[in-house]
Every structure is written in structure tokens, then in C-alpha cells.
Design an enzyme around this catalytic site. Structure first.
Site, PDB file in Angstrom:
ATOM      1  N   GLU A  27      89.031  26.284  47.738  1.00 33.23           N
ATOM      2  CA  GLU A  27      89.445  27.504  48.427  1.00 33.23           C
ATOM      3  C   GLU A  27      89.938  28.547  47.410  1.00 33.23           C
ATOM      4  O   GLU A  27      90.256  28.189  46.269  1.00 33.23           O
ATOM      5  CB  GLU A  27      90.588  27.177  49.404  1.00 33.23           C
ATOM      6  N   HIS A  79      84.522  30.044  49.394  1.00 31.19           N
ATOM      7  CA  HIS A  79      84.708  28.701  48.828  1.00 31.19           C
ATOM      8  C   HIS A  79      83.371  28.010  48.565  1.00 31.19           C
ATOM      9  O   HIS A  79      82.377  28.282  49.239  1.00 31.19           O
ATOM     10  CB  HIS A  79      85.649  27.834  49.685  1.00 31.19           C
ATOM     11  N   ASP A 113      82.237  16.960  49.132  1.00 30.67           N
ATOM     12  CA  ASP A 113      83.581  16.878  49.719  1.00 30.67           C
ATOM     13  C   ASP A 113      83.645  15.965  50.932  1.00 30.67           C
ATOM     14  O   ASP A 113      82.617  15.562  51.484  1.00 30.67           O
ATOM     15  CB  ASP A 113      84.074  18.291  50.086  1.00 30.67           C
ATOM     16  N   ASN A 135      85.156  32.734  53.023  1.00 34.06           N
ATOM     17  CA  ASN A 135      86.135  33.217  52.045  1.00 34.06           C
ATOM     18  C   ASN A 135      85.653  32.975  50.610  1.00 34.06           C
ATOM     19  O   ASN A 135      86.410  33.131  49.663  1.00 34.06           O
ATOM     20  CB  ASN A 135      87.491  32.533  52.266  1.00 34.06           C
TER      21      ASN A 135
END
Ligand code: F6R
Length: 243
Positions: A143, A138, A67, A136
Site C-alpha cells: 500500500e 498498490h 499475496d 491507490n
């Protein structure tokens, strides 16, 4: 799934770096899928140490990163290109032309994503994919959402991700709220995956990801389906894992 519980961060890094080193030695032109963030820093340090000892040769190694932030140039110290150059690529004998990261400066998200997909299609399956995990759940910057988007996409970062990563931007302006990320198809398509994590902040989400239902609300849960997944954890991250 193989879970390796290490005593501390350093041992976890040795473990993950050892697996990546085996890949580089057995396949000198391997395609490595790489991650950024705090987790892999020690892993890259260990790879550089082995390179300096003459144990590793990166001259034919190829890489694809997960990313990049949108709107950030490679010269910006917070860009993932800068991170990779400074933590690994500038410190080993890799040919930079063989290292790939989404283009954060491409303002047309459709073009940025399709261009990266083209690179991923051209390079083929990663021989080994290194992943960290967000608090979370990811992976990459995929996400929690309602679907597992297969290919590269432009995502709006979750509030918890912005909270977790804005510490890095304290001296360099506003943290971007969007990123380009490799999608689930390309992540899962890897021949081998290493999921690395440390610290108690990751313990609860790791247990949900590794033992809970497979759902895009916990993106890393899709890794349960991978036939060759190794999870390298320190004691704190492993504390709640019942897998
Ligand atoms: C970064 C990436 C992210 C991180 C995750 C954990 O390339 O893919 O999924 O792995 O945000 O970050 P750290 O390691 O900083 O806790």
C-alpha cells in the site's frame, strides 16, 4: 516500457495470456509470478483454454503468488490459495507442490514473512511477473507508504483496498484487514513484468504510476525503473495515460 492498448477486457486478457504463453513455451520450467483479483480471471481462463487445446504444458512450471490475507485458510473461498486453485491450478497439469503462496494461517507475521522470503530466495528470479494495480496504486498488497519495503511483509490494508475488496466477502464473514505481501525487491527482480488493468477506475492512477514521480506513495510508480515492463490495458484504463 511498452504499453499495449486493447479495445476491451477480453482483448487485454488475450494479450497478457499470449505473453505468458510464450514464456511457458520457451521455458517449460519457468517461474511465474502470479496475481489474484478480478483482473487476471480472464487471463487465467485463456491460459486454461490454451492448455485444453494442447498448446501449453504446466508440468514443470513453478509459481509464486504475490499475496495472501492474514487469518484465512486455504479452504476459505476468499483465500488467494482457493482463488488460484479454482482459476488455474486445478484446471491445468501443474504440480501443486511447485505453487507457492504466503501462508495466511501463520499467526507469527515474522515467521510467515521470512518463510516466504526463503521460498522466493530458493526459487530465484521470476521469469515473468503478472501484476494488477489497486486504485491507490498498490502492487501486491504494498500500500502507499513512506518507503519501498523490499521483502515480504505483513501490511495493514488501506481503507480503499478494504472498500474495493469487501464485496467479495459479503457471504463469508468479515474481510481481513491485514495481508502478507511480496516486497518491491522481489517484484522488481522479475526478468519481465506485465502490468494488466481494465476499467475507468484505474485510469487516473495508471497515469500517475506510469508518468508521475517514482514514490512509495504510488507504489506502482517503481515499475518505471524496470527494463522489461509491458503494460496491457483496455481502452478505459488507458484513457488518461500520456505515457
Ligand atoms: C492481488 C494483487 C492486487 C490486485 C489489485 C487489483 O494478488 O496483487 O495488487 O492486483 O488489488 O485488483 P483487481 O484486479 O481486483 O482490480
Amino acid at each position: 516500457m511498452k504499453i499495449i492498448k486493447c479495445h476491451n477486457y477480453q482483448e487485454m486478457c488475450l494479450c497478457a495470456a499470449g505473453i505468458i504463453s510464450e514464456e511457458i513455451i520457451s521455458c517449460p520450467s519457468a517461474l511465474l509470478g502470479l496475481a489474484t483479483g478480478s483482473t487476471p480471471v480472464g487471463i487465467y481462463k485463456e491460459l486454461v483454454r490454451r492448455f485444453n487445446k494442447g498448446e501449453l504444458d504446466f508440468s514443470r512450471i513453478r509459481t509464486v503468488n504475490l499475496d495472501e490475507y492474514v487469518g484465512i485458510s486455504p479452504e476459505n473461498p476468499q483465500s488467494y490459495r482457493f482463488f488460484m486453485d479454482n482459476n488455474l491450478f486445478n484446471l491445468v497439469n501443474i504440480d501443486k507442490a511447485n505453487t507457492h503462496i504466503p501462508d495466511g494461517m501463520e499467526t507469527d507475521p515474522h515467521k510467515a514473512c521470512r518463510d516466504y522470503d526463503e521460498i522466493l530466495d530458493r526459487e530465484g528470479k521470476t521469469d515473468i511477473q503478472l501484476l494488477g494495480i489497486g486504485r491507490n496504486g498498490h502492487i501486491g498488497f504494498n500500500e502507499p507508504s513512506d518507503s519501498f519495503y523490499p521483502r515480504t511483509s505483513c501490511v495493514k490494508l488501506a481503507k480503499s483496498t478494504i472498500e474495493a475488496n469487501s464485496r467479495f466477502f459479503e457471504n463469508s464473514g468479515h474481510m481481513p484487514e491485514q495481508a502478507y505481501t511480496m516486497g518491491f525487491y522481489d517484484i522488481i527482480n522479475a526478468k519481465k513484468i506485465i502490468l494488466a488493468a481494465y476499467g475507468k477506475g484505474k485510469a487516473e492512477i495508471l497515469n500517475r504510476a506510469l508518468t508521475g514521480p517514482i514514490t512509495p506513495q504510488v507504489p506502482a510508480s517503481i515499475l518505471q525503473l524496470h527494463p522489461n515492463l509491458t503494460v496491457c490495458l483496455d481502452e478505459q484504463a488507458a484513457a488518461l495515460t500520456t505515457a
